[in-house]
Design an enzyme around this catalytic site. Structure first.
Site, mmCIF file in Angstrom:
data_model
loop_
_atom_site.group_PDB
_atom_site.id
_atom_site.type_symbol
_atom_site.label_atom_id
_atom_site.label_comp_id
_atom_site.label_asym_id
_atom_site.label_seq_id
_atom_site.Cartn_x
_atom_site.Cartn_y
_atom_site.Cartn_z
ATOM 1 N N ASN A 80 120.892 94.845 -2.864
ATOM 2 C CA ASN A 80 120.974 94.429 -1.455
ATOM 3 C C ASN A 80 122.430 94.474 -1.005
ATOM 4 O O ASN A 80 123.320 94.769 -1.797
ATOM 5 C CB ASN A 80 120.348 93.044 -1.262
ATOM 6 C CG ASN A 80 121.048 91.981 -2.081
ATOM 7 O OD1 ASN A 80 122.227 91.707 -1.880
ATOM 8 N ND2 ASN A 80 120.334 91.391 -3.038
ATOM 9 N N ASP A 93 114.435 89.295 -5.465
ATOM 10 C CA ASP A 93 113.213 88.558 -5.818
ATOM 11 C C ASP A 93 112.354 89.343 -6.805
ATOM 12 O O ASP A 93 111.576 88.753 -7.548
ATOM 13 C CB ASP A 93 112.408 88.253 -4.548
ATOM 14 C CG ASP A 93 113.108 87.204 -3.687
ATOM 15 O OD1 ASP A 93 113.761 86.315 -4.265
ATOM 16 O OD2 ASP A 93 113.027 87.281 -2.452
ATOM 17 N N LYS A 104 117.714 109.192 -16.946
ATOM 18 C CA LYS A 104 117.541 109.457 -15.514
ATOM 19 C C LYS A 104 116.136 110.022 -15.274
ATOM 20 O O LYS A 104 115.760 111.004 -15.918
ATOM 21 C CB LYS A 104 118.607 110.457 -15.058
ATOM 22 C CG LYS A 104 118.562 110.734 -13.587
ATOM 23 C CD LYS A 104 119.599 111.754 -13.168
ATOM 24 C CE LYS A 104 119.340 112.167 -11.726
ATOM 25 N NZ LYS A 104 119.710 113.515 -11.454
ATOM 26 N N PHE A 126 121.209 78.212 -0.593
ATOM 27 C CA PHE A 126 121.317 78.901 0.690
ATOM 28 C C PHE A 126 119.925 79.346 1.111
ATOM 29 O O PHE A 126 119.057 79.564 0.262
ATOM 30 C CB PHE A 126 122.227 80.136 0.558
ATOM 31 C CG PHE A 126 123.688 79.819 0.717
ATOM 32 C CD1 PHE A 126 124.360 79.058 -0.227
ATOM 33 C CD2 PHE A 126 124.400 80.289 1.812
ATOM 34 C CE1 PHE A 126 125.706 78.765 -0.089
ATOM 35 C CE2 PHE A 126 125.745 80.006 1.966
ATOM 36 C CZ PHE A 126 126.407 79.240 1.020
ATOM 37 N N LYS A 156 112.361 75.167 1.801
ATOM 38 C CA LYS A 156 113.071 75.547 0.561
ATOM 39 C C LYS A 156 113.798 74.346 -0.047
ATOM 40 O O LYS A 156 113.846 74.193 -1.268
ATOM 41 C CB LYS A 156 114.103 76.648 0.853
ATOM 42 C CG LYS A 156 113.495 78.035 0.815
ATOM 43 C CD LYS A 156 114.487 79.144 1.115
ATOM 44 C CE LYS A 156 113.704 80.393 1.505
ATOM 45 N NZ LYS A 156 114.525 81.446 2.060
ATOM 46 N N LYS A 169 112.570 73.478 -3.787
ATOM 47 C CA LYS A 169 113.498 73.755 -4.890
ATOM 48 C C LYS A 169 114.266 72.497 -5.322
ATOM 49 O O LYS A 169 115.197 72.590 -6.108
ATOM 50 C CB LYS A 169 114.446 74.888 -4.499
ATOM 51 C CG LYS A 169 113.711 76.191 -4.111
ATOM 52 C CD LYS A 169 114.607 77.406 -4.089
ATOM 53 C CE LYS A 169 113.887 78.629 -3.537
ATOM 54 N NZ LYS A 169 114.615 79.886 -3.728
HETATM 55 N N1 CTP Z 1 117.584 82.207 -5.292
HETATM 56 C C1 CTP Z 1 117.687 82.165 -6.662
HETATM 57 N N2 CTP Z 1 116.890 82.958 -7.435
HETATM 58 C C2 CTP Z 1 116.015 83.795 -6.866
HETATM 59 C C3 CTP Z 1 115.909 83.853 -5.453
HETATM 60 C C4 CTP Z 1 116.703 83.041 -4.693
HETATM 61 O O1 CTP Z 1 118.514 81.409 -7.197
HETATM 62 N N3 CTP Z 1 115.276 84.563 -7.613
HETATM 63 C C5 CTP Z 1 118.401 81.289 -4.497
HETATM 64 C C6 CTP Z 1 119.473 81.940 -3.636
HETATM 65 O O2 CTP Z 1 120.701 82.034 -4.348
HETATM 66 C C7 CTP Z 1 119.584 80.989 -2.466
HETATM 67 C C8 CTP Z 1 118.158 80.428 -2.339
HETATM 68 O O3 CTP Z 1 117.554 80.655 -3.601
HETATM 69 O O4 CTP Z 1 120.419 79.906 -2.744
HETATM 70 C C9 CTP Z 1 117.302 80.997 -1.272
HETATM 71 O O5 CTP Z 1 117.288 82.382 -1.334
HETATM 72 P P1 CTP Z 1 116.448 83.200 -0.244
HETATM 73 O O6 CTP Z 1 116.530 84.655 -0.569
HETATM 74 O O7 CTP Z 1 116.798 82.745 1.146
HETATM 75 O O8 CTP Z 1 114.987 82.663 -0.448
HETATM 76 P P2 CTP Z 1 113.869 82.883 -1.506
HETATM 77 O O9 CTP Z 1 113.768 81.625 -2.298
HETATM 78 O O10 CTP Z 1 114.083 84.135 -2.270
HETATM 79 O O11 CTP Z 1 112.586 82.972 -0.553
HETATM 80 P P3 CTP Z 1 112.161 84.124 0.484
HETATM 81 O O12 CTP Z 1 112.737 85.407 -0.015
HETATM 82 O O13 CTP Z 1 110.692 84.047 0.437
HETATM 83 O O14 CTP Z 1 112.721 83.684 1.813
#
Ligand code: CTP
Length: 393
Positions: A206, A276, A286, A322, A336, A340
């Site tokens: 990303n 995720d 490759k 975040f 969240k 969490k």
């Molecule tokens: N985060 C994490 N591990 C993951 C996904 C997210 O530690 N596998 C943490 C990020 O560092 C951030 C928070 O979770 O502090 C929220 O991340 P975000 O991408 O906004 O949310 P998700 O929990 O992934 O939910 P969604 O993608 O459904 O919004």
């Protein structure tokens, strides 16, 4: 703190009274010391009114309460800010010249905390003699520089040479010389993206630059914390002593590093943009096209690091996450926070221009478990980091 503000003869001296006001508002006692050239730009009456103390500018005046006023002031002052600092005063200090009230005091003050805020024409600033003097002064114990910044200069050109704004100087001063409220604390920070390998040359990733997380690590270190920064792939480096950087690539590597570190920390701030999902099969070679018109990539879920730390959290540990949202921002962030088991969540809305991935600025809402919310305007990430640290820790 008892702070001496030194003012030299540059147009930016018109901002010095505002600096004195801000310092006093922050609870400091301020003594102004000016050169005679400075008094061409700002009056003695103004400086005495804003500081509430007599101005010291004449080495030999009988109005001085001590015959060796510079030595008495050296003992009185706990720190010194020279703003604006001309090329002349920088050169004098670097060469050990003491020929007026301010340069004499600065020389006597050497070894104690001194913040120098230069202001001059950009060619003067970039000239070899000035740069040599600055490099030498930076090598001295206790000396720090704030600025100069880029922008329009009084001489009609644009370039580096503007004195920092008084608000920035106050913040810089607090960071460099203020109390260190986080001494003895160990804080875990995650930053940057994760790369999820597809094959030997490709990955799913990303746009996260890691700037917010690195700014958080520096803000924490500036307050005396020991920082464990676990970072995904970025081009950034950290110079702050007190930050231990562990570089990882994938979400699972970040998970291993974060879960191993968290038990020894008093807090964790997870700002990484963790992928995720990852490809369920990761080829070591490759992948070839082999004539196919399309390709299916099957992804499986990565572990949620933040949620896992939420289950590991013990009494006294703080967990800050975040939330990066585009819709129903507040509702999703609150969900969240609950899900969490966080103490604070920092909501980043991608609807705000200038906030989010890649840019140097951010605009956030910090939401506490107790319902308290703090909204930031659009600020440099360094300042957002300070706000998050001051609010959450
Ligand atoms: N985060 C994490 N591990 C993951 C996904 C997210 O530690 N596998 C943490 C990020 O560092 C951030 C928070 O979770 O502090 C929220 O991340 P975000 O991408 O906004 O949310 P998700 O929990 O992934 O939910 P969604 O993608 O459904 O919004």
């Amino acid at each position: 703190m008892r702070i001496i503000v030194g003012i030299t003869g540059g147009i930016a001296a018109y901002k010095s009274p505002q600096l004195v006001r801000l310092l006093r508002k922050a609870g400091h006692e301020v003594q102004c010391v000016a050169t005679t050239h400075a008094l061409q730009f700002v009056t003695q009456l103004t400086l005495e009114t804003v500081s509430g103390r007599s101005l010291y500018y004449d080495l030999f005046s009988s109005a001085n309460s001590h015959s060796t006023e510079h030595i008495a002031l050296k003992d009185w002052g706990e720190a010194m800010i020279v703003a604006p600092a001309t090329a002349n005063i920088i050169g004098k200090l670097a060469s050990g010249v003491a020929d007026d009230a301010l340069s004499t005091l600065m020389l006597a003050f050497c070894g104690k905390p001194m913040l120098i805020c230069p202001a001059m024409n950009s060619q003067m600033w970039l000239s070899q003699p000035v740069q040599r003097n600055v490099a030498y002064l930076q090598s001295l114990q206790g000396v720090a520089f704030a600025g100069p910044e880029g922008g329009d200069l009084a001489c009609g050109v644009s370039g580096v040479g503007r004195m920092c704004e008084p608000e920035t100087i106050v913040q810089f001063f607090a960071t460099a010389f203020g109390p260190k409220p986080l001494v003895g604390q160990r804080v875990l920070v995650t930053a940057g993206p994760t790369y999820e390998r597809i094959d030997a040359v490709r990955f799913v990733g990303n746009y996260s630059s890691g700037k917010m997380g690195y700014a958080l690590a520096e803000a924490l270190a500036a307050r005396g914390a020991e920082v464990e920064l676990v970072s995904g792939p970025t081009h950034l480096t950290v110079s702050a002593p007190g930050v231990k950087l562990t570089r990882v690539e994938s979400a699972r590597e970040m998970f291993d590093a974060a879960t191993a570190t968290f038990p020894s920390c008093s807090a964790a701030i997870l700002s990484a943009a963790v992928a995720d999902y990852r490809p369920d099969h990761q080829a070591n070679h490759k992948l070839k096209k082999n004539g196919a018109d399309g390709m299916d990539l099957h992804l499986v879920q990565n572990p949620d690091i933040l949620a896992t730390l939420g289950t590991m959290k013990t009494e006294g540990q703080r967990l800050i996450g975040f939330a990066l949202e585009t819709d129903n921002e507040m509702q999703n962030a609150l969900a969240k926070l609950e899900r969490k088991n966080l103490d604070f969540i920092v909501l980043n809305s991608l609807k705000n221009e200038g906030a989010g991935f890649g840019v140097d600025t951010n605009q956030v809402t910090i939401i506490g478990r107790d319902g308290r919310t703090v909204d930031s305007p659009l600020l440099p990430k360094r300042e957002v980091a300070n706000l998050i640290v001051d609010t959450c820790l």
